[in-house]
Design an enzyme around this catalytic site. Structure first.
Site, PDB file in Angstrom:
ATOM      1  N   LYS A 279       0.827  -1.220   0.000  1.00 43.20           N
ATOM      2  CA  LYS A 279       0.000   0.000   0.000  1.00 43.20           C
ATOM      3  C   LYS A 279       0.855   1.261   0.000  1.00 43.20           C
ATOM      4  O   LYS A 279       2.043   1.230   0.288  1.00 43.20           O
ATOM      5  CB  LYS A 279      -1.006  -0.050   1.162  1.00 43.20           C
ATOM      6  CG  LYS A 279      -2.127  -1.057   0.831  1.00 43.20           C
ATOM      7  CD  LYS A 279      -3.257  -1.094   1.822  1.00 43.20           C
ATOM      8  CE  LYS A 279      -4.317  -2.106   1.315  1.00 43.20           C
ATOM      9  NZ  LYS A 279      -5.348  -2.403   2.297  1.00 43.20           N
ATOM     10  N   ARG A 314      -2.945 -10.445   4.737  1.00 42.66           N
ATOM     11  CA  ARG A 314      -3.431 -10.434   3.353  1.00 42.66           C
ATOM     12  C   ARG A 314      -2.314  -9.843   2.487  1.00 42.66           C
ATOM     13  O   ARG A 314      -2.006  -8.657   2.620  1.00 42.66           O
ATOM     14  CB  ARG A 314      -4.707  -9.586   3.264  1.00 42.66           C
ATOM     15  CG  ARG A 314      -5.339  -9.527   1.882  1.00 42.66           C
ATOM     16  CD  ARG A 314      -6.593  -8.654   1.905  1.00 42.66           C
ATOM     17  NE  ARG A 314      -7.237  -8.631   0.597  1.00 42.66           N
ATOM     18  CZ  ARG A 314      -6.872  -7.818  -0.385  1.00 42.66           C
ATOM     19  NH1 ARG A 314      -5.879  -6.964  -0.224  1.00 42.66           N
ATOM     20  NH2 ARG A 314      -7.506  -7.861  -1.546  1.00 42.66           N
TER      21      ARG A 314
HETATM   22  N1  HH2 Z   1      -7.362  -4.132   0.883  1.00 44.04           N
HETATM   23  C1  HH2 Z   1      -7.742  -4.145  -0.409  1.00 44.04           C
HETATM   24  C2  HH2 Z   1      -8.803  -4.947  -0.832  1.00 44.04           C
HETATM   25  N2  HH2 Z   1      -9.461  -5.746   0.029  1.00 44.04           N
HETATM   26  N3  HH2 Z   1      -9.760  -6.569   2.232  1.00 44.04           N
HETATM   27  C3  HH2 Z   1      -9.409  -6.570   3.525  1.00 44.04           C
HETATM   28  N4  HH2 Z   1     -10.067  -7.347   4.406  1.00 44.04           N
HETATM   29  N5  HH2 Z   1      -8.385  -5.787   3.985  1.00 44.04           N
HETATM   30  C4  HH2 Z   1      -7.667  -4.981   3.162  1.00 44.04           C
HETATM   31  O1  HH2 Z   1      -6.749  -4.276   3.658  1.00 44.04           O
HETATM   32  C5  HH2 Z   1      -8.021  -4.928   1.769  1.00 44.04           C
HETATM   33  C6  HH2 Z   1      -9.092  -5.755   1.343  1.00 44.04           C
HETATM   34  C7  HH2 Z   1      -7.018  -3.289  -1.394  1.00 44.04           C
HETATM   35  O2  HH2 Z   1      -5.923  -3.950  -1.930  1.00 44.04           O
HETATM   36  P1  HH2 Z   1      -5.895  -4.754  -3.328  1.00 44.04           P
HETATM   37  O3  HH2 Z   1      -6.914  -5.831  -3.373  1.00 44.04           O
HETATM   38  O4  HH2 Z   1      -4.510  -5.222  -3.521  1.00 44.04           O
HETATM   39  O5  HH2 Z   1      -6.195  -3.663  -4.424  1.00 44.04           O
HETATM   40  P2  HH2 Z   1      -7.513  -3.204  -5.195  1.00 44.04           P
HETATM   41  O6  HH2 Z   1      -8.531  -2.795  -4.197  1.00 44.04           O
HETATM   42  O7  HH2 Z   1      -7.035  -2.063  -6.053  1.00 44.04           O
HETATM   43  O8  HH2 Z   1      -8.016  -4.364  -6.016  1.00 44.04           O
END
Ligand code: HH2
Length: 341
Positions: A279, A314
């Site tokens: 992040k 995660r």
């Molecule tokens: N962060 C993201 C998405 N889902 N779920 C939980 N429980 N906790 C988190 O910190 C979290 C999440 C954002 O990250 P990412 O999936 O890598 O990116 P994007 O939202 O752009 O798909």
């Protein structure tokens, strides 16, 4: 209201009477007593009110089939064109299947599949589109014989329903059941465990000017209220996991305060998920603009979470996290000495 943050320790020299933190590898014998508008003070764990003592120490039941006795790894698989780090890479089913297999081989114990980016500024994806991105991939993973638990990263009831029918077993909601009332009904009806994540605002607006009175205590209260709402909707506390939502309506300072204070959330009586992988704040502090290059900083944050007894990390970089955790666990959890617990 008084809040009690256990001061998590991993030292092999464990004093007599030290308490296990959520039944995991960390222990504590002191707590930080927090009150809004008053200075924090450190107290012996013996001062804990009985119900908080029990919540902080009790082993967590298995979540989605995973035992919660140590930090485990959730591998991220975004089947989106626009996720902030892996967007566009795994949209094709063959690519998603290969990445899922690779992550399992590297040590992922659950896979988190998402069809809607929730990065700052992201627009909402229509339900039909989100289903067509996620359900076929989940079905293909199951058809290929993959037995690893799968969570569906969605805010929407119909998307979760399709994913569960295709073979997912856990719901991961970055809106903690506030976005779509149908999602709570799906969870209650199917018995699927739910990850409740804190966010301030929606992805479209959340990073404009996030504000809190006290970010750690505000997020704690908000999650406590969401647990109560989930229970009222028929989802028992032992099917819930909480997540402070790093980067979701938070400044860099907010993120750091939440990571420093993570052990407070054990007082909610649920396992904790930490999602910090790649992040922005890691890039800002670590001096790395490119999200894919933020693995080292992500490992540092993951280990900081493990040191506070977090049960699920995660992450995008599964193999690297597995290796870092294996070393950390070998150093911190074997051959505890001292004068005994
Ligand atoms: N962060 C993201 C998405 N889902 N779920 C939980 N429980 N906790 C988190 O910190 C979290 C999440 C954002 O990250 P990412 O999936 O890598 O990116 P994007 O939202 O752009 O798909």
């Amino acid at each position: 209201m008084t809040y009690w943050r256990p001061i998590a320790m991993t030292d092999a020299a464990r004093p007599r009477g030290a308490l296990p933190l959520a039944g995991g590898p960390c222990w504590f014998d002191r707590v930080e007593r927090l009150e809004r508008g008053a200075p924090a003070c450190v107290r012996p764990a013996a001062d804990l009110p009985p119900e908080i003592h029990d919540r902080l120490t009790a082993p967590r039941p298995a979540f989605g089939g995973l035992s919660m006795d140590r930090a485990r790894i959730m591998g991220i698989l975004n089947v989106t064109p626009d996720s902030f780090s892996d967007g566009g890479r795994f949209l094709a089913p063959e690519a998603a299947l290969a990445q899922a297999r690779a992550m399992v081989a590297e040590g992922a114990e659950i896979l988190d599949i998402g069809g809607e980016s929730t990065r700052p500024g992201a627009a909402e994806v229509p339900v039909a589109e989100e289903i067509s991105r996620t359900a076929p991939v989940i079905a293909a993973l199951r058809a290929a014989g993959l037995t690893t638990p799968i969570s569906i990263d969605t805010r929407k009831g119909p998307v979760a329903e399709a994913a569960l029918a295709a073979g997912a077993s856990v719901i991961n909601d970055v809106a903690a059941l506030t976005h779509d009332p149908a999602l709570a009904s799906v969870a209650a009806r199917t018995g699927a465990p739910v990850i409740l994540m804190h966010a301030q605002g929606t992805p479209a607006t959340m990073q404009r000017a996030p504000r809190y009175d006290d970010v750690l205590l505000d997020v704690y209260d908000w999650l406590a209220a969401r647990i109560a709402a989930a229970e009222a909707a028929g989802i028992a506390r032992d099917r819930l996991m909480v997540d402070p939502g790093i980067g979701f309506g938070k400044t860099l300072e907010h993120n750091l305060a939440l990571i420093r204070g993570l052990s407070l959330f054990h007082g909610l009586g649920c396992p904790i998920l930490l999602g910090a992988s790649r992040k922005r704040f890691i890039g800002t502090i670590g001096g790395q603009e490119v999200a894919e290059q933020r693995m080292p900083g992500s490992l540092a944050v993951g280990l900081a979470g493990a040191a506070q007894g977090v049960q699920l990390l995660r992450v995008h970089d599964v193999g690297e996290t597995r290796q870092a955790l294996a070393l950390w666990q070998a150093i911190t959890t074997s051959n505890q000495t001292g004068d005994g617990a």
